[in-house]
Design a protein around this motif. Structure first.
Motif, PDB file in Angstrom:
ATOM      1  N   ALA A   1       9.071   1.006   5.238  1.00  0.00           N
ATOM      2  CA  ALA A   1       8.361   0.981   3.962  1.00  0.00           C
ATOM      3  C   ALA A   1       8.846   2.105   3.046  1.00  0.00           C
ATOM      4  N   LEU A   2       9.059   3.293   3.601  1.00  0.00           N
ATOM      5  CA  LEU A   2       9.588   4.407   2.821  1.00  0.00           C
ATOM      6  C   LEU A   2      11.012   4.124   2.352  1.00  0.00           C
ATOM      7  N   LEU A   3      11.812   3.585   3.245  1.00  0.00           N
ATOM      8  CA  LEU A   3      13.199   3.283   2.919  1.00  0.00           C
ATOM      9  C   LEU A   3      13.295   2.259   1.795  1.00  0.00           C
ATOM     10  N   VAL A   4      12.486   1.227   1.866  1.00  0.00           N
ATOM     11  CA  VAL A   4      12.502   0.186   0.833  1.00  0.00           C
ATOM     12  C   VAL A   4      12.119   0.774  -0.527  1.00  0.00           C
ATOM     13  N   SER A   5      11.084   1.612  -0.568  1.00  0.00           N
ATOM     14  CA  SER A   5      10.694   2.203  -1.857  1.00  0.00           C
ATOM     15  C   SER A   5      11.800   3.096  -2.401  1.00  0.00           C
ATOM     16  N   GLY A   6      12.449   3.863  -1.542  1.00  0.00           N
ATOM     17  CA  GLY A   6      13.538   4.726  -1.991  1.00  0.00           C
ATOM     18  C   GLY A   6      14.740   3.951  -2.484  1.00  0.00           C
ATOM     19  N   ILE A   7      15.102   2.902  -1.759  1.00  0.00           N
ATOM     20  CA  ILE A   7      16.244   2.081  -2.178  1.00  0.00           C
ATOM     21  C   ILE A   7      15.958   1.435  -3.527  1.00  0.00           C
ATOM     22  N   PHE A   8      14.788   0.827  -3.667  1.00  0.00           N
ATOM     23  CA  PHE A   8      14.459   0.174  -4.935  1.00  0.00           C
ATOM     24  C   PHE A   8      14.349   1.181  -6.084  1.00  0.00           C
ATOM     25  N   GLY A   9      13.828   2.372  -5.812  1.00  0.00           N
ATOM     26  CA  GLY A   9      13.701   3.377  -6.862  1.00  0.00           C
ATOM     27  C   GLY A   9      15.043   3.774  -7.452  1.00  0.00           C
TER      28      GLY A   9
ATOM     29  N   SER B   1      19.774  18.809  -6.448  1.00  0.00           N
ATOM     30  CA  SER B   1      18.602  18.175  -7.052  1.00  0.00           C
ATOM     31  C   SER B   1      18.360  16.804  -6.437  1.00  0.00           C
ATOM     32  N   PHE B   2      17.090  16.418  -6.400  1.00  0.00           N
ATOM     33  CA  PHE B   2      16.717  15.124  -5.839  1.00  0.00           C
ATOM     34  C   PHE B   2      15.488  14.595  -6.546  1.00  0.00           C
ATOM     35  N   ASN B   3      14.964  13.461  -6.080  1.00  0.00           N
ATOM     36  CA  ASN B   3      13.816  12.810  -6.711  1.00  0.00           C
ATOM     37  C   ASN B   3      12.899  12.230  -5.641  1.00  0.00           C
ATOM     38  N   VAL B   4      11.860  11.530  -6.060  1.00  0.00           N
ATOM     39  CA  VAL B   4      10.891  10.955  -5.119  1.00  0.00           C
ATOM     40  C   VAL B   4      11.561   9.920  -4.213  1.00  0.00           C
ATOM     41  N   ALA B   5      12.413   9.063  -4.786  1.00  0.00           N
ATOM     42  CA  ALA B   5      13.094   8.039  -3.990  1.00  0.00           C
ATOM     43  C   ALA B   5      13.962   8.675  -2.903  1.00  0.00           C
ATOM     44  N   ASP B   6      14.678   9.726  -3.261  1.00  0.00           N
ATOM     45  CA  ASP B   6      15.505  10.426  -2.271  1.00  0.00           C
ATOM     46  C   ASP B   6      14.642  10.990  -1.143  1.00  0.00           C
ATOM     47  N   SER B   7      13.485  11.533  -1.513  1.00  0.00           N
ATOM     48  CA  SER B   7      12.564  12.065  -0.504  1.00  0.00           C
ATOM     49  C   SER B   7      12.110  10.971   0.444  1.00  0.00           C
ATOM     50  N   CYS B   8      11.834   9.793  -0.097  1.00  0.00           N
ATOM     51  CA  CYS B   8      11.419   8.663   0.742  1.00  0.00           C
ATOM     52  C   CYS B   8      12.517   8.278   1.726  1.00  0.00           C
ATOM     53  N   VAL B   9      13.758   8.253   1.256  1.00  0.00           N
ATOM     54  CA  VAL B   9      14.885   7.871   2.111  1.00  0.00           C
ATOM     55  C   VAL B   9      15.078   8.895   3.232  1.00  0.00           C
ATOM     56  N   VAL B  10      14.994  10.172   2.908  1.00  0.00           N
ATOM     57  CA  VAL B  10      15.166  11.216   3.921  1.00  0.00           C
ATOM     58  C   VAL B  10      14.040  11.154   4.963  1.00  0.00           C
TER      59      VAL B  10
ATOM     60  N   LEU C   1       0.791  -1.225   0.000  1.00  0.00           N
ATOM     61  CA  LEU C   1       0.000   0.000   0.000  1.00  0.00           C
ATOM     62  C   LEU C   1       0.831   1.287   0.000  1.00  0.00           C
ATOM     63  N   LEU C   2       2.090   1.197   0.400  1.00  0.00           N
ATOM     64  CA  LEU C   2       2.922   2.399   0.463  1.00  0.00           C
ATOM     65  C   LEU C   2       4.185   2.273  -0.391  1.00  0.00           C
ATOM     66  N   SER C   3       4.981   1.250  -0.150  1.00  0.00           N
ATOM     67  CA  SER C   3       6.255   1.114  -0.872  1.00  0.00           C
ATOM     68  C   SER C   3       6.043   0.977  -2.372  1.00  0.00           C
ATOM     69  N   LEU C   4       5.162   0.091  -2.778  1.00  0.00           N
ATOM     70  CA  LEU C   4       4.949  -0.142  -4.200  1.00  0.00           C
ATOM     71  C   LEU C   4       4.409   1.099  -4.912  1.00  0.00           C
ATOM     72  N   PRO C   5       3.364   1.761  -4.390  1.00  0.00           N
ATOM     73  CA  PRO C   5       2.909   2.992  -5.067  1.00  0.00           C
ATOM     74  C   PRO C   5       3.979   4.085  -5.125  1.00  0.00           C
ATOM     75  N   LEU C   6       4.768   4.237  -4.062  1.00  0.00           N
ATOM     76  CA  LEU C   6       5.830   5.249  -4.085  1.00  0.00           C
ATOM     77  C   LEU C   6       6.922   4.880  -5.083  1.00  0.00           C
ATOM     78  N   TYR C   7       7.236   3.603  -5.174  1.00  0.00           N
ATOM     79  CA  TYR C   7       8.208   3.134  -6.165  1.00  0.00           C
ATOM     80  C   TYR C   7       7.697   3.441  -7.578  1.00  0.00           C
ATOM     81  N   ILE C   8       6.435   3.138  -7.834  1.00  0.00           N
ATOM     82  CA  ILE C   8       5.837   3.401  -9.147  1.00  0.00           C
ATOM     83  C   ILE C   8       5.829   4.905  -9.428  1.00  0.00           C
ATOM     84  N   LEU C   9       5.462   5.725  -8.447  1.00  0.00           N
ATOM     85  CA  LEU C   9       5.489   7.181  -8.605  1.00  0.00           C
ATOM     86  C   LEU C   9       6.896   7.667  -8.935  1.00  0.00           C
ATOM     87  N   ASP C  10       7.884   7.129  -8.235  1.00  0.00           N
ATOM     88  CA  ASP C  10       9.272   7.504  -8.476  1.00  0.00           C
ATOM     89  C   ASP C  10       9.668   7.189  -9.916  1.00  0.00           C
ATOM     90  N   GLN C  11       9.397   5.977 -10.354  1.00  0.00           N
ATOM     91  CA  GLN C  11       9.787   5.590 -11.709  1.00  0.00           C
ATOM     92  C   GLN C  11       8.986   6.340 -12.769  1.00  0.00           C
TER      93      GLN C  11
END
Length: 181
Positions: free
Chosen positions: A96-104, A147-156, A7-17
């Motif tokens: 969950a945020l960290l996993v989406s950021g790492i995978f992104g 500069s940064f991206n969605v994945a970086d935001s998730c990691v922070v 519900l969180l990691s996968l949608p954020l990963y998709i948003l990032d990509q």
């Protein structure tokens, strides 16, 4: 935890990509930028083979090293989860945020074309992380912010939540594995 990943990691990963692919399609690398909020926020296409603040950017084996670090971090998260070190809602949200950021960002390093940034159109391990959000608030240290991206935001956000969780959550018991009946 699986539900949180779905519900969180996968949608954020998709948003990032999705956002990275949109930027690659609409902005040439380092050629132009679009001002969104005058004097504060711009969209542009930047590449990063290093880590935060562009450190180690362009070094020969950066993608190999940072891919290994990413995979090591995922393994560490898995082991620490098994030991009950993410007992509460804050720490699980952070994971969950960290996993989406790492995978992104790992997806970019492994599968982006270095010439143009298209996904799955290049040589394995020859990609770069697409950064596209640029802010400048006019004062140090935000003048300008790298500069940064969605994945970086998730990691922070994950790092901040893990820090807070370390003060308010008590580590639990190791996750129990279900035994066959």
């Amino acid at each position: 935890m699986i539900r949180l990943f779905l519900l969180l990691s996968l949608p954020l990963y998709i948003l990032d990509q999705f956002t990275k692919s949109w930027i690659v399609q609409h902005f040439r690398l380092y050629e132009h930028e679009q001002e969104v909020i005058p004097g504060i926020f711009w969209l542009h296409h930047a590449s990063n083979t290093g880590v935060a603040f562009g450190m180690f950017n362009g070094t020969q084996y950066a993608n190999y090293a940072f891919a290994a670090i990413s995979l090591g971090a995922l393994a560490f998260i898995y082991v620490m989860h098994g030991k009950g070190l993410f007992p509460g809602k804050l720490s699980r949200l952070a994971v969950a945020l960290l996993v989406s950021g790492i995978f992104g960002n790992l997806t970019d390093r492994l599968f982006r074309n270095h010439d143009g940034g298209r996904l799955f159109d290049g040589t394995f391990f020859d990609g770069y992380v697409v950064d596209f959000l640029r802010f400048d608030f006019g004062f140090w240290p935000f003048h300008p912010w790298p500069s940064f991206n969605v994945a970086d935001s998730c990691v922070v956000c994950a790092a901040i939540l893990l820090a807070v969780a370390s003060f308010v959550e008590t580590p639990g018991k190791p996750a129990e594995k279900s035994k066959p009946a």
